[in-house]
Design a protein around this motif. Structure first.
Motif, PDB file in Angstrom:
ATOM      1  N   GLY A 122       0.590  -1.225  -0.097  1.00  0.00           N
ATOM      2  CA  GLY A 122       0.251   0.018   0.049  1.00  0.00           C
ATOM      3  C   GLY A 122       0.819   1.205   0.048  1.00  0.00           C
ATOM      4  O   GLY A 122       0.383   2.470   0.395  1.00  0.00           O
ATOM      5  N   VAL A 123       2.118   1.007  -0.357  1.00  0.00           N
ATOM      6  CA  VAL A 123       2.854   2.544  -0.367  1.00  0.00           C
ATOM      7  C   VAL A 123       3.155   2.861  -1.822  1.00  0.00           C
ATOM      8  O   VAL A 123       3.402   1.832  -2.657  1.00  0.00           O
ATOM      9  CB  VAL A 123       4.377   2.204   0.038  1.00  0.00           C
ATOM     10  N   VAL A 124       3.048   4.007  -1.817  1.00  0.00           N
ATOM     11  CA  VAL A 124       3.306   4.853  -3.469  1.00  0.00           C
ATOM     12  C   VAL A 124       4.528   5.299  -3.455  1.00  0.00           C
ATOM     13  O   VAL A 124       5.027   6.208  -2.669  1.00  0.00           O
ATOM     14  CB  VAL A 124       2.200   5.794  -3.370  1.00  0.00           C
ATOM     15  N   CYS A 125       5.222   4.880  -4.512  1.00  0.00           N
ATOM     16  CA  CYS A 125       6.671   5.480  -4.928  1.00  0.00           C
ATOM     17  C   CYS A 125       6.564   6.690  -5.612  1.00  0.00           C
ATOM     18  O   CYS A 125       5.566   6.801  -6.247  1.00  0.00           O
ATOM     19  CB  CYS A 125       7.412   4.388  -5.534  1.00  0.00           C
ATOM     20  N   ASP A 126       7.461   7.680  -5.568  1.00  0.00           N
ATOM     21  CA  ASP A 126       7.652   8.962  -6.326  1.00  0.00           C
ATOM     22  C   ASP A 126       7.607   8.673  -7.678  1.00  0.00           C
ATOM     23  O   ASP A 126       8.381   7.792  -8.324  1.00  0.00           O
ATOM     24  CB  ASP A 126       8.902   9.699  -5.675  1.00  0.00           C
ATOM     25  N   GLY A 127       6.826   9.340  -8.542  1.00  0.00           N
ATOM     26  CA  GLY A 127       6.623   8.956  -9.841  1.00  0.00           C
ATOM     27  C   GLY A 127       6.845  10.078 -10.771  1.00  0.00           C
ATOM     28  O   GLY A 127       6.871   9.912 -11.901  1.00  0.00           O
TER      29      GLY A 127
END
Length: 412
Positions: A222-227
């Motif tokens: 559930g972790v969003v990486c820098d895009g």
């Protein structure tokens, strides 16, 4: 620890005695006797024998025989010393035999590995997953304390993830948990440690870098990486689909556009066309000026390829595009070519071979026979090691533009 008389200490510092005592130290480490035996492997010069004879006597010096430890022990006993005791006093510590040291190191390593496993299991990770994680070759060897420290930090992050709401951004998680927004970056061992454990837990590919596998591993928790930090320059890419990158490319025919990882999310593909890859933005700008919308699809890595560049090339290769790649003729350029090959193994060289390099350097000799990018890079590394002359893309810009003009086509 035994006190060494000043005269004996001065004697031990001479080159001859030092060689003898070093041999004794080696015997002790190997578990051999130190008070009896003959040092047949110690070869002394005439001057060194004279120095040793200051303790063993002139008769021994003239005999030409090797040092007998029992003779040395007898002389040292007059000063209330043993041979081993003298060596240990000079080194400031007791001599641990190699066999015992290895056994102790193995015991300590096993104990540390066990403690590392305990930290991770107590954070809620299943034991089989922990064993797979510990078997990864990217972690410190147990025994120094570094593996335990890493596992403890990984366990801290895993524990925090269990109480963190889905959709948290990676940098925020790192800042909140570790007080360092970059602590979980892909170039940090801790970041790789957590990502690879998450990949194991969710049965996903092992992340090697900040790419698709990396983002998938974090997304599983559930972790969003820098895009948006990772980007790539593109010109006339005929992307189709619903991704923002598709809309960006469609809206700017003939104009180089920056695509980010964020813009490449969502479904997209491309027709099976030839795609050219370069390293420097000058090539893309010049091609746009000269050919505009007629320029064939071009991707510029802008130096070492980013995650966005590699994701884009991987997607193009999967779509059936033929990748023609090049970079500067230097070690960084060869690294970029290796990166391209990691996502497009069938890539071809674009004016990136020994013949072009030799021509630019004014060299004579074999021009190579490579047909694939992989073979070309292997030959170029050999040629570069011999010549040591970097050649940047701008030197062959006219050739590159000629190729692009020949391949030029229009896109709707």
């Amino acid at each position: 620890m035994i006190t060494v008389p000043p005269g004996i200490e001065d004697w031990a510092c001479l080159r001859g005695p030092a060689a003898v005592l070093d041999a004794v130290h080696t015997r002790a480490r190997r578990g051999h006797h130190t008070e009896t035996g003959t040092l047949t492997t110690v070869v002394l010069t005439a001057e060194q024998r004279r120095e040793v004879a200051l303790l063993l006597g002139t008769r021994w010096e003239l005999s030409g025989k090797p040092v007998r430890l029992q003779d040395l022990a007898a002389k040292l006993s007059e000063h209330h010393l043993t041979v081993r005791g003298l060596v240990e006093a000079l080194h400031g510590e007791q001599i641990e035999p190699d066999k015992e040291r290895r056994s102790r190191a193995q015991t300590e390593a096993a104990a540390e590995r066990g403690r590392a496993a305990t930290f991770l299991i107590e954070s809620g990770v299943a034991a089989p997953a922990v064993e797979r994680w510990l078997a990864d070759t990217g972690w410190p060897r147990p025994g120094s304390g570094e593996l335990q420290a890493l596992a403890e930090q990984v366990a801290t992050v895993i524990t925090r993830l269990r109480t963190t709401s889905s959709g948290v951004r990676l940098a925020q998680l790192a800042a909140d948990t570790l007080h360092d927004a970059h602590a979980l970056d892909a170039d940090r061992q801790l970041g790789r440690g957590v990502a690879r454990l998450l990949a194991i837990v969710h049965d996903l590919p092992r992340p090697q870098r900040a790419g698709r596998a990396w983002r998938a591993a974090w997304a599983g928790a559930g972790v969003v990486c820098d895009g948006v930090s990772s980007r790539v320059l593109a010109l006339n890419l005929p992307l189709t689909g619903e991704s923002p990158a598709t809309r960006l490319c469609r809206a700017a025919p003939g104009e180089p556009v920056w695509l980010t990882l964020r813009s490449l999310t969502g479904p997209w593909t491309a027709p099976a066309v030839d795609v050219f890859v370069c390293e420097n933005p000058t090539v893309a700008e010049t091609a746009a000026d000269a050919l505009g919308p007629a320029c064939p699809p071009l991707v510029c890595t802008d130096g070492i390829a980013s995650g966005a560049a590699l994701d884009l090339l991987a997607g193009l290769a999967t779509a059936g595009c033929t990748i023609h790649a090049r970079a500067d003729f230097d070690p960084a350029g060869f690294t970029i070519a290796d990166q391209v090959l990691s996502v497009a193994p069938d890539a071809l060289p674009w004016r990136f071979d020994v013949r072009i390099y030799a021509d630019q350097c004014g060299l004579s000799g074999p021009h190579g026979t490579s047909g694939s990018l992989a073979a070309a890079v292997a030959e170029l590394r050999v040629a570069y090691d011999h010549a040591g002359m970097p050649v940047h893309e701008e030197r062959v810009l006219a050739l590159l533009l000629s190729d692009l003009a020949t391949e030029s086509r229009s896109f709707d």
